[in-house]
Design a protein around this motif. Sequence first.
Motif, PDB file in Angstrom:
ATOM      1  N   THR A 151       0.841  -1.202   0.000  1.00 24.71           N
ATOM      2  CA  THR A 151       0.000   0.000   0.000  1.00 24.71           C
ATOM      3  C   THR A 151       0.876   1.252   0.000  1.00 24.71           C
ATOM      4  O   THR A 151       2.026   1.211   0.448  1.00 24.71           O
ATOM      5  N   TYR A 152       0.292   2.320  -0.509  1.00 25.92           N
ATOM      6  CA  TYR A 152       0.987   3.611  -0.617  1.00 25.92           C
ATOM      7  C   TYR A 152       0.006   4.700  -0.182  1.00 25.92           C
ATOM      8  O   TYR A 152      -1.177   4.630  -0.517  1.00 25.92           O
ATOM      9  N   GLY A 153       0.503   5.703   0.516  1.00 30.13           N
ATOM     10  CA  GLY A 153      -0.362   6.792   0.959  1.00 30.13           C
ATOM     11  C   GLY A 153      -1.130   6.385   2.212  1.00 30.13           C
ATOM     12  O   GLY A 153      -0.852   5.353   2.821  1.00 30.13           O
ATOM     13  N   GLN A 154      -2.108   7.222   2.563  1.00 31.44           N
ATOM     14  CA  GLN A 154      -2.847   7.006   3.807  1.00 31.44           C
ATOM     15  C   GLN A 154      -4.316   6.751   3.517  1.00 31.44           C
ATOM     16  O   GLN A 154      -4.936   7.494   2.732  1.00 31.44           O
ATOM     17  N   LEU A 155      -4.858   5.775   4.201  1.00 28.59           N
ATOM     18  CA  LEU A 155      -6.296   5.515   4.083  1.00 28.59           C
ATOM     19  C   LEU A 155      -7.032   6.611   4.845  1.00 28.59           C
ATOM     20  O   LEU A 155      -6.715   6.898   6.005  1.00 28.59           O
ATOM     21  N   SER A 156      -8.010   7.241   4.181  1.00 34.94           N
ATOM     22  CA  SER A 156      -8.748   8.329   4.840  1.00 34.94           C
ATOM     23  C   SER A 156      -9.634   7.757   5.941  1.00 34.94           C
ATOM     24  O   SER A 156      -9.945   6.557   5.958  1.00 34.94           O
ATOM     25  N   GLU A 157     -10.072   8.633   6.820  1.00 33.50           N
ATOM     26  CA  GLU A 157     -10.917   8.171   7.936  1.00 33.50           C
ATOM     27  C   GLU A 157     -12.176   7.484   7.419  1.00 33.50           C
ATOM     28  O   GLU A 157     -12.616   6.484   7.956  1.00 33.50           O
ATOM     29  N   GLY A 158     -12.718   8.034   6.335  1.00 34.30           N
ATOM     30  CA  GLY A 158     -13.934   7.437   5.770  1.00 34.30           C
ATOM     31  C   GLY A 158     -13.659   6.278   4.830  1.00 34.30           C
ATOM     32  O   GLY A 158     -14.574   5.716   4.229  1.00 34.30           O
ATOM     33  N   HIS A 159     -12.417   5.895   4.696  1.00 35.91           N
ATOM     34  CA  HIS A 159     -12.008   4.799   3.781  1.00 35.91           C
ATOM     35  C   HIS A 159     -12.520   5.058   2.367  1.00 35.91           C
ATOM     36  O   HIS A 159     -12.945   4.142   1.674  1.00 35.91           O
ATOM     37  N   ASP A 160     -12.477   6.335   1.961  1.00 30.46           N
ATOM     38  CA  ASP A 160     -13.094   6.680   0.681  1.00 30.46           C
ATOM     39  C   ASP A 160     -12.086   7.276  -0.311  1.00 30.46           C
ATOM     40  O   ASP A 160     -12.443   8.083  -1.168  1.00 30.46           O
ATOM     41  N   ASN A 161     -10.848   6.910  -0.179  1.00 25.48           N
ATOM     42  CA  ASN A 161      -9.846   7.463  -1.111  1.00 25.48           C
ATOM     43  C   ASN A 161      -8.976   6.354  -1.704  1.00 25.48           C
ATOM     44  O   ASN A 161      -7.780   6.528  -1.929  1.00 25.48           O
TER      45      ASN A 161
END
Length: 400
Positions: free
Chosen positions: A44-54
């Motif tokens: 994985t790369y980057g950060q999972l948003s709080e809403g898991h919507d990215n």
Amino acid sequence: MVVTFFPGFRWRPQLKLAQVATPEQPLDLVQGGCLEQVTVAYETYGQLSEGHDNVILVAHALTGDSHPAAHDQYDEQGWWEPLIGPGRPLDTTRFFVICANVLGGCQGTTGPSSLEPATGKPYGMRFPEITVKDMVRVQKRLLDILGIEHLSLVVGGSMGGMQAVQWAVDYPGFVDAAIVIAAPGYSSPQAIAYNRVGRQAVTLDPAWQNGDYYGSPGPKQGLAAARALGMITYQSELSMAYKFGRRTRAGQFEIENYLDYQGEGMVKRFDANSYLYLLRALDLFDIGTGYSSYEAALARIDARVLVVGVSSDILYPPHQQEELAKAMRQAGVYTDFAIIDSPHGHDGFLIDFHLLRPILTNFINKVLPVSAAVPIRQWIKFRASSMAYLGARLVPDVSV
Ligand SMILES: CC(=O)SCCNC(=O)CCNC(=O)[C@H](O)C(C)(C)COP(=O)(O)OP(=O)(O)OC[C@H]1O[C@@H](n2cnc3c(N)ncnc32)[C@H](O)[C@@H]1OP(=O)(O)O
Ligand SMILES: N[C@@H](CCO)C(=O)O
């Protein structure tokens, strides 16, 4: 957890493993088989948003792996390096990018070189037949485990493109957008014919031993010949003429030296049985499978789709992407279509990044405007953290 046995499997520090099938929750396969243990290797790369919507899912091609890009400056470059990272089309300051090795592969995910739970020996040809649809189901299970209920985008080239369109068809409502590059809606007889000869090269090598070669050198010559054939279909008359001409070295034409070199490289990094199974999955690929018709399958899509062809592709020529894009439009799907004018043949999607970059960026910015994918406050936070990470170097902005 049953981890892949193939000796060419290279562990990476950022590689993660997930168990997506167990005896309690086995994986029933499209062609009738069943797997009671499936491990998936992913990065994985980057950060999972709080809403898991990215979330963006990147799907790899035939002999690719879960490593499309480096994780930091010390890491090995990946096969889609210029497309993934801060300020790149798959912008990791904004998106959480996941890439998993496919079912049937040999880079960490369960495949024919994995140990069969019942015997403790590698499956070999006892591995069940798999399809692109099964690969996608395995990815869906991985996302379920990660608590991801929605994809902003699924994107891939060649076999990765097949997975992208399969995702859009099989999981409407789950996927906002799909980018399908250098892939058809179904495998042509010509593509199947290439694969048939590639498989024969492996299986006619006496060292193949009906697939039970683990622990011995295996069908090196057969796999090398199969890869050489594959490489011919991944390039073009122009690219070969440009790169090799009729030059000779050590008593061979340079194109022959090149094919030998690519064959040797393949033997070191790839399992011959995985190659057989994945080629078969390519043959079987037809987006209409499991639905009343090809058109009915495409009509299920509610993602917005970009289809991209490579002008010099002789394996999946651009008219096949055009046909797919037209059929999608006729089925009422929002579809953009582009051809990159590349001399590099099918593998242009792994080479001509300067052509792909603007096409991908424009589509992503159009169909996934910032507010739709990430709440703006969170996006600013990502941007700020990436600026800090880059030593406050200016990161090119995306249009809002
Ligand atoms: C999504 C994926 O699955 S991709 C990840 C999987 N990786 C692969 O498929 C590796 C196989 N390679 C490829 O497919 C291609 O190299 C690509 C598409 C990745 C890149 O293509 P290009 O940049 O045009 O590289 P090209 O095809 O010319 O190959 C370059 C290699 O051939 C070697 N080579 C070039 N000419 C010759 C020659 N005459 N004789 C012998 N070797 C040669 C080069 O030294 C270079 O070797 P290296 O890879 O060890 O550095
Ligand atoms: N050359 C790439 C693309 C093949 O479609 C691979 O080996 O995966």
